[in-house]
Write a protein that holds these residues in place. Sequence first.
Motif, PDB file in Angstrom:
ATOM      1  N   MET A   1       0.863  -1.120   0.101  1.00  0.00           N
ATOM      2  CA  MET A   1       0.078   0.054  -0.021  1.00  0.00           C
ATOM      3  C   MET A   1       0.620   1.312   0.122  1.00  0.00           C
ATOM      4  O   MET A   1       0.500   2.326  -0.521  1.00  0.00           O
ATOM      5  N   ARG A   2       2.031   1.270   0.760  1.00  0.00           N
ATOM      6  CA  ARG A   2       3.026   2.371   0.919  1.00  0.00           C
ATOM      7  C   ARG A   2       3.474   2.585  -0.555  1.00  0.00           C
ATOM      8  O   ARG A   2       3.798   3.794  -1.002  1.00  0.00           O
ATOM      9  N   SER A   3       3.852   1.491  -1.290  1.00  0.00           N
ATOM     10  CA  SER A   3       4.515   1.895  -2.597  1.00  0.00           C
ATOM     11  C   SER A   3       3.641   2.208  -3.386  1.00  0.00           C
ATOM     12  O   SER A   3       4.041   2.928  -4.503  1.00  0.00           O
ATOM     13  N   LEU A   4       2.293   1.854  -3.507  1.00  0.00           N
ATOM     14  CA  LEU A   4       1.232   2.373  -4.406  1.00  0.00           C
ATOM     15  C   LEU A   4       1.050   3.964  -4.107  1.00  0.00           C
ATOM     16  O   LEU A   4       0.831   4.461  -5.199  1.00  0.00           O
ATOM     17  N   MET A   5       0.931   4.099  -2.838  1.00  0.00           N
ATOM     18  CA  MET A   5       0.697   5.661  -2.893  1.00  0.00           C
ATOM     19  C   MET A   5       1.918   6.387  -3.038  1.00  0.00           C
ATOM     20  O   MET A   5       1.807   7.726  -3.658  1.00  0.00           O
ATOM     21  N   LYS A   6       3.205   5.966  -3.117  1.00  0.00           N
ATOM     22  CA  LYS A   6       4.405   6.540  -3.377  1.00  0.00           C
ATOM     23  C   LYS A   6       4.367   6.732  -4.975  1.00  0.00           C
ATOM     24  O   LYS A   6       4.899   7.680  -5.505  1.00  0.00           O
ATOM     25  N   ASP A   7       3.993   5.840  -5.578  1.00  0.00           N
ATOM     26  CA  ASP A   7       3.958   5.846  -7.209  1.00  0.00           C
ATOM     27  C   ASP A   7       2.767   6.572  -7.695  1.00  0.00           C
ATOM     28  O   ASP A   7       2.518   6.841  -9.065  1.00  0.00           O
ATOM     29  N   LEU A   8       1.914   7.030  -6.875  1.00  0.00           N
ATOM     30  CA  LEU A   8       0.587   7.854  -7.457  1.00  0.00           C
ATOM     31  C   LEU A   8       1.190   9.019  -7.961  1.00  0.00           C
ATOM     32  O   LEU A   8       1.665   9.794  -7.615  1.00  0.00           O
ATOM     33  N   SER A   9       0.568   9.277  -9.237  1.00  0.00           N
ATOM     34  CA  SER A   9       0.513  10.574  -9.982  1.00  0.00           C
ATOM     35  C   SER A   9      -0.666  11.115 -10.668  1.00  0.00           C
ATOM     36  O   SER A   9      -1.660  10.133 -10.943  1.00  0.00           O
ATOM     37  N   LEU A  10      -1.018  12.474 -10.729  1.00  0.00           N
ATOM     38  CA  LEU A  10      -2.159  12.767 -11.406  1.00  0.00           C
ATOM     39  C   LEU A  10      -2.270  12.250 -12.922  1.00  0.00           C
ATOM     40  O   LEU A  10      -3.200  12.085 -13.275  1.00  0.00           O
ATOM     41  N   SER A  11      -1.187  12.183 -13.586  1.00  0.00           N
ATOM     42  CA  SER A  11      -1.148  11.817 -15.016  1.00  0.00           C
ATOM     43  C   SER A  11      -1.581  10.351 -15.057  1.00  0.00           C
ATOM     44  O   SER A  11      -2.334  10.239 -16.026  1.00  0.00           O
ATOM     45  N   ALA A  12      -1.023   9.596 -14.303  1.00  0.00           N
ATOM     46  CA  ALA A  12      -1.686   8.153 -14.244  1.00  0.00           C
ATOM     47  C   ALA A  12      -3.009   8.188 -13.922  1.00  0.00           C
ATOM     48  O   ALA A  12      -3.816   7.328 -14.650  1.00  0.00           O
ATOM     49  N   LEU A  13      -3.660   8.936 -13.119  1.00  0.00           N
ATOM     50  CA  LEU A  13      -4.993   9.000 -12.853  1.00  0.00           C
ATOM     51  C   LEU A  13      -5.705   9.325 -14.134  1.00  0.00           C
ATOM     52  O   LEU A  13      -7.063   8.895 -14.331  1.00  0.00           O
ATOM     53  N   VAL A  14      -5.420  10.382 -14.524  1.00  0.00           N
ATOM     54  CA  VAL A  14      -5.970  10.930 -15.834  1.00  0.00           C
ATOM     55  C   VAL A  14      -6.030   9.797 -16.928  1.00  0.00           C
ATOM     56  O   VAL A  14      -6.990   9.740 -17.645  1.00  0.00           O
ATOM     57  N   ALA A  15      -4.894   9.203 -17.157  1.00  0.00           N
ATOM     58  CA  ALA A  15      -4.702   8.424 -18.138  1.00  0.00           C
ATOM     59  C   ALA A  15      -5.817   7.109 -18.107  1.00  0.00           C
ATOM     60  O   ALA A  15      -6.465   6.840 -18.905  1.00  0.00           O
ATOM     61  N   GLY A  16      -5.934   6.649 -16.776  1.00  0.00           N
ATOM     62  CA  GLY A  16      -6.798   5.464 -16.398  1.00  0.00           C
ATOM     63  C   GLY A  16      -8.373   6.011 -16.454  1.00  0.00           C
ATOM     64  O   GLY A  16      -9.181   5.148 -17.015  1.00  0.00           O
ATOM     65  N   PHE A  17      -8.728   7.360 -16.327  1.00  0.00           N
ATOM     66  CA  PHE A  17      -9.805   7.888 -16.389  1.00  0.00           C
ATOM     67  C   PHE A  17     -10.301   7.974 -17.946  1.00  0.00           C
ATOM     68  O   PHE A  17     -11.317   7.558 -18.324  1.00  0.00           O
ATOM     69  N   ILE A  18      -9.490   8.540 -18.688  1.00  0.00           N
ATOM     70  CA  ILE A  18      -9.774   8.712 -20.150  1.00  0.00           C
ATOM     71  C   ILE A  18      -9.842   7.374 -20.827  1.00  0.00           C
ATOM     72  O   ILE A  18     -10.823   7.232 -21.387  1.00  0.00           O
ATOM     73  N   ALA A  19      -9.115   6.379 -20.528  1.00  0.00           N
ATOM     74  CA  ALA A  19      -9.144   5.216 -20.978  1.00  0.00           C
ATOM     75  C   ALA A  19     -10.501   4.561 -20.772  1.00  0.00           C
ATOM     76  O   ALA A  19     -11.224   3.814 -21.476  1.00  0.00           O
TER      77      ALA A  19
END
Length: 404
Positions: A1-19
């Motif tokens: 979970m800690r590594s997941l939060m560390k790797d979190l980024s707005l660009s990746a979230l936006v890419a997932g949303f658009i897809a």
Amino acid sequence: MRSLMKDLSLSALVAGFIATLISYAGPLVIVFQAAKSAGMSAEALSSWVWAISIGSGVLGIVLSLRFKVPVVIAWSAPGSALLVSMLPGISPNEAVGAYILANGIIVLVGLSGAFDRIVGKLPAAISAAMLAGILFSFGTRLFVSLKDKPVMVLAMFVTYLLFRRLAPRYAVMAVLVVGCVIAANSGELNSSALVIGLATPRWIAPEFSWHGLLNIALPLVMVALTGQFVPGVAVLRNHGYATPASPIISASGLGSLLLAPFGCHGLTLAAITAAICTSREAHEDKGKRYIAGVAGGVFYLVLGIFGATLVSIFSAFPNELIAALAGLALFAAIAGALAGSMAVPDDREAALITFLVTASGMSFLGLSAAFWGLIFGLAAHLLLTVRTAPRTIPDDTEALEADR
């Protein structure tokens, strides 16, 4: 979970949303067309949307976290297209039985590790031609709908071309927005059909038949393996991910198998939307792009829960808007399939036969055009390309020696 939060980024979230949004703006339209052609009830359609959305979400999250790769799972768009013509002639129970058989075969292919060997022996041109034939009617339906709603369809068509030139990623979304705005302004949106509600899974007991196996199950397997998993794996490889294909295929097939009684026709590795999550726009560091796959999975889960609302939204659209949106959303897939079918000179005639038979929509001996397209195409391929060993003719010297 800690590594997941560390790797979190707005660009990746936006890419997932658009897809995810593109999946709902494009391929989901074909599911609605298939449901309409079969006269499916809103409850059954809501269950279908729930099943493919929840399955896509759970598999996308689990596989992305397991391999630290942006794995995007979605329902098979070519499979949905196949069902538009096949569901009206089969009972819901037989359809579910066919889904179970198809996904059982895909699980076996994944567990055996035979994916690369099977695809390698199947002529790529024949598979591409069958896919092009299945999708062909969606492209033509776009222009047929021009007769009844010229302003709306032309506006959607021009919007598609402009965005393909300026911002290809958002072309389908822009087409949907323009179509909805025009339909709303002209009073053609059926607002009375709109409801806010959660999806309710509906169990359908499977019924197995040869008709379902030959007409639905086998073509579903073909288009899933060649039209979805092959390009999906290629997208991952092209972006530097050496993730093994077998576990992804097995997991997708197993998830589809479990959800089949609720209407899930097949979950596969995405290609077009996956390209968004695997690109540099998702994250400069390819090792952190898996967040886009996880984010996409979460959005699938949220939208799947509100499946009844999605069904009502699409039910409010005029038929011409749905037809135009489906055709435009499949332009790239049709073009790719046609290009692939003609790519190998030796296989062009066999591919052309496959395409023509499949696109004709013919039915013979109770079997669909997709099945016969594959059979005729493979037969033509064998007759036109298989060569016998050349006969050795002795030269004059050898003949003289033989006479002595």
